[in-house]
Scaffold this active site. Structure first.
Site, PDB file in Angstrom:
ATOM      1  N   TYR A 197       0.724  10.056 -13.060  1.00 56.93           N
ATOM      2  CA  TYR A 197       1.206  10.968 -12.005  1.00 56.93           C
ATOM      3  C   TYR A 197       2.024  12.083 -12.653  1.00 56.93           C
ATOM      4  O   TYR A 197       2.780  11.861 -13.604  1.00 56.93           O
ATOM      5  CB  TYR A 197       2.046  10.203 -10.992  1.00 56.93           C
ATOM      6  N   ASP A 213       4.327   0.294  -4.460  1.00 60.64           N
ATOM      7  CA  ASP A 213       3.319  -0.760  -4.278  1.00 60.64           C
ATOM      8  C   ASP A 213       2.088  -0.493  -5.108  1.00 60.64           C
ATOM      9  O   ASP A 213       1.476  -1.407  -5.671  1.00 60.64           O
ATOM     10  CB  ASP A 213       2.963  -0.923  -2.801  1.00 60.64           C
ATOM     11  N   ARG A 214       1.721   0.792  -5.196  1.00 59.57           N
ATOM     12  CA  ARG A 214       0.566   1.176  -6.031  1.00 59.57           C
ATOM     13  C   ARG A 214       0.859   0.863  -7.493  1.00 59.57           C
ATOM     14  O   ARG A 214       0.026   0.351  -8.225  1.00 59.57           O
ATOM     15  CB  ARG A 214       0.250   2.657  -5.851  1.00 59.57           C
ATOM     16  N   ARG A 260       3.317  -4.998   6.899  1.00 61.52           N
ATOM     17  CA  ARG A 260       3.849  -6.342   6.660  1.00 61.52           C
ATOM     18  C   ARG A 260       4.719  -6.396   5.413  1.00 61.52           C
ATOM     19  O   ARG A 260       4.501  -5.654   4.458  1.00 61.52           O
ATOM     20  CB  ARG A 260       2.704  -7.352   6.479  1.00 61.52           C
ATOM     21  N   ILE A 261       5.690  -7.317   5.463  1.00 52.64           N
ATOM     22  CA  ILE A 261       6.477  -7.677   4.278  1.00 52.64           C
ATOM     23  C   ILE A 261       5.863  -8.955   3.727  1.00 52.64           C
ATOM     24  O   ILE A 261       5.760  -9.958   4.433  1.00 52.64           O
ATOM     25  CB  ILE A 261       7.953  -7.922   4.638  1.00 52.64           C
ATOM     26  N   GLY A 284       5.509  -3.348   2.868  1.00 53.51           N
ATOM     27  CA  GLY A 284       4.589  -2.270   3.199  1.00 53.51           C
ATOM     28  C   GLY A 284       4.849  -1.762   4.601  1.00 53.51           C
ATOM     29  O   GLY A 284       5.742  -2.258   5.301  1.00 53.51           O
ATOM     30  N   ASN A 285       4.062  -0.815   5.047  1.00 54.21           N
ATOM     31  CA  ASN A 285       4.297  -0.211   6.370  1.00 54.21           C
ATOM     32  C   ASN A 285       3.831  -1.089   7.523  1.00 54.21           C
ATOM     33  O   ASN A 285       4.125  -0.779   8.677  1.00 54.21           O
ATOM     34  CB  ASN A 285       3.624   1.166   6.426  1.00 54.21           C
ATOM     35  N   GLY A 322       3.746   5.660  -5.171  1.00 53.94           N
ATOM     36  CA  GLY A 322       4.208   4.547  -4.339  1.00 53.94           C
ATOM     37  C   GLY A 322       4.480   3.314  -5.190  1.00 53.94           C
ATOM     38  O   GLY A 322       3.649   2.928  -6.013  1.00 53.94           O
TER      39      GLY A 322
END
Ligand code: ADP
Ligand code: PAZ
Ligand code: K
Length: 239
Positions: free
Chosen positions: A90, A99-100, A12-13, A9-10, A97
């Site tokens: 979508y 992650d989403r 943390r990994i 993520g922006n 995303g």
């Protein structure tokens, strides 16, 4: 089959090692220190299938690729039209995303009813997953930290605030914290209205800021740690 799931993520990994349906090891490191993943990856089982979900940009992706063992069985996970019982609403499925998308797959693995999937990270995302597995759509807003940081960065007198959630705050710190929390909780409760009447509907909260949000929500909600990693593991097992 041993799976290593990586959620970049922006901020943390997050990573996890999974075998036999169990998480054997989990960890996290700042995305800014992605190169440090080398030491972590050295401890992963050799021959594991590695699935990477990256929303932190090309530099992070390349740093992570560079940290992984040469010749690893590596897949880059991106959103698709359908996977693991979830269909992607979508307009352009690949724009969602990763992650989403992974969190939606993880949520579907935990509940068969309608579900609001909240990722409380750098940004907060709030996604509507129908009981039939259709991802209907969702919203993006600045995360709780980002809201506080933007006030601190863009005003003369406001610090990065720590404080308490109050109905009618009477000091600056509580005013900032309460305003930013009310915005987060309000967005979540407003989105929940779309599924509130459906049997068993509930909210699953994941991400680093989830523990901060769960206490004051007035809807059926629970923290689901590592929902993204769960979704990546479901994807890895299904492909
Ligand atoms: N140890 C931590 N390090 C960084 N952020 C943390 C930590 N614990 C909780 N947080 C909170 O979680 C957020 C990061 O959550 P995370 O889910 O890792 O974000 P992302 O997926 O965007 O990288 C931060 O904005 C902060 O509010
Ligand atoms: C919204 C996000 C930035 C959240 O990332 P995170 O807060 O986990 O770092 C990420 O899901 C993303 O880059 N999404 C692409 C655009 C979209 O989902 O419509
Ligand atoms: K950006």
């Amino acid at each position: 089959m041993t799976i290593v799931a990586i959620d970049a993520g922006n901020t943390r990994i997050k990573w996890g090692v999974r075998d036999g349906g169990q998480w054997l090891a989990n960890g996290a490191l700042p995305t800014a220190d992605a190169a440090a993943l080398v030491a972590v990856a050295a401890g992963w089982p050799r021959g594991a299938r590695i699935v990477l979900c990256n929303v932190a940009g090309d530099a992070a992706r390349d740093a992570i690729f560079g940290a992984l063992p040469a010749g690893a069985d590596l897949r880059l996970f991106v959103a698709s039209a359908e996977c693991c019982g979830v269909s992607n609403g979508y307009a352009r499925p690949e724009q969602l995303g990763a992650d989403r998308w992974a969190a939606l797959l993880g949520a579907r693995g935990r509940c068969a009813d309608a579900c609001l999937v909240v990722c409380a990270g750098t940004a907060t995302t709030i996604d509507v997953l129908a009981a039939d597995g259709r991802f209907r759509g969702g919203v993006i807003l600045p995360g709780f930290d980002l809201m506080r940081a933007s006030l601190a960065r863009n005003t003369a007198q406001l610090p990065f605030a720590e404080g308490h959630f109050r109905p009618a705050p009477t000091n600056t710190m509580d005013a900032i914290v309460s305003g930013c929390l009310a915005a987060q909780l309000g967005a979540i409760e407003r989105m929940f209205a779309a599924i509130a009447g459906e049997p068993g509907a509930r909210c699953l909260l994941t991400g680093g800021a989830a523990p901060r949000l769960i206490h004051d929500l007035n809807i059926p909600a629970e923290v689901a740690e590592n929902l993204v990693l769960d979704g990546l593991a479901r994807y890895a097992a299904a492909t």
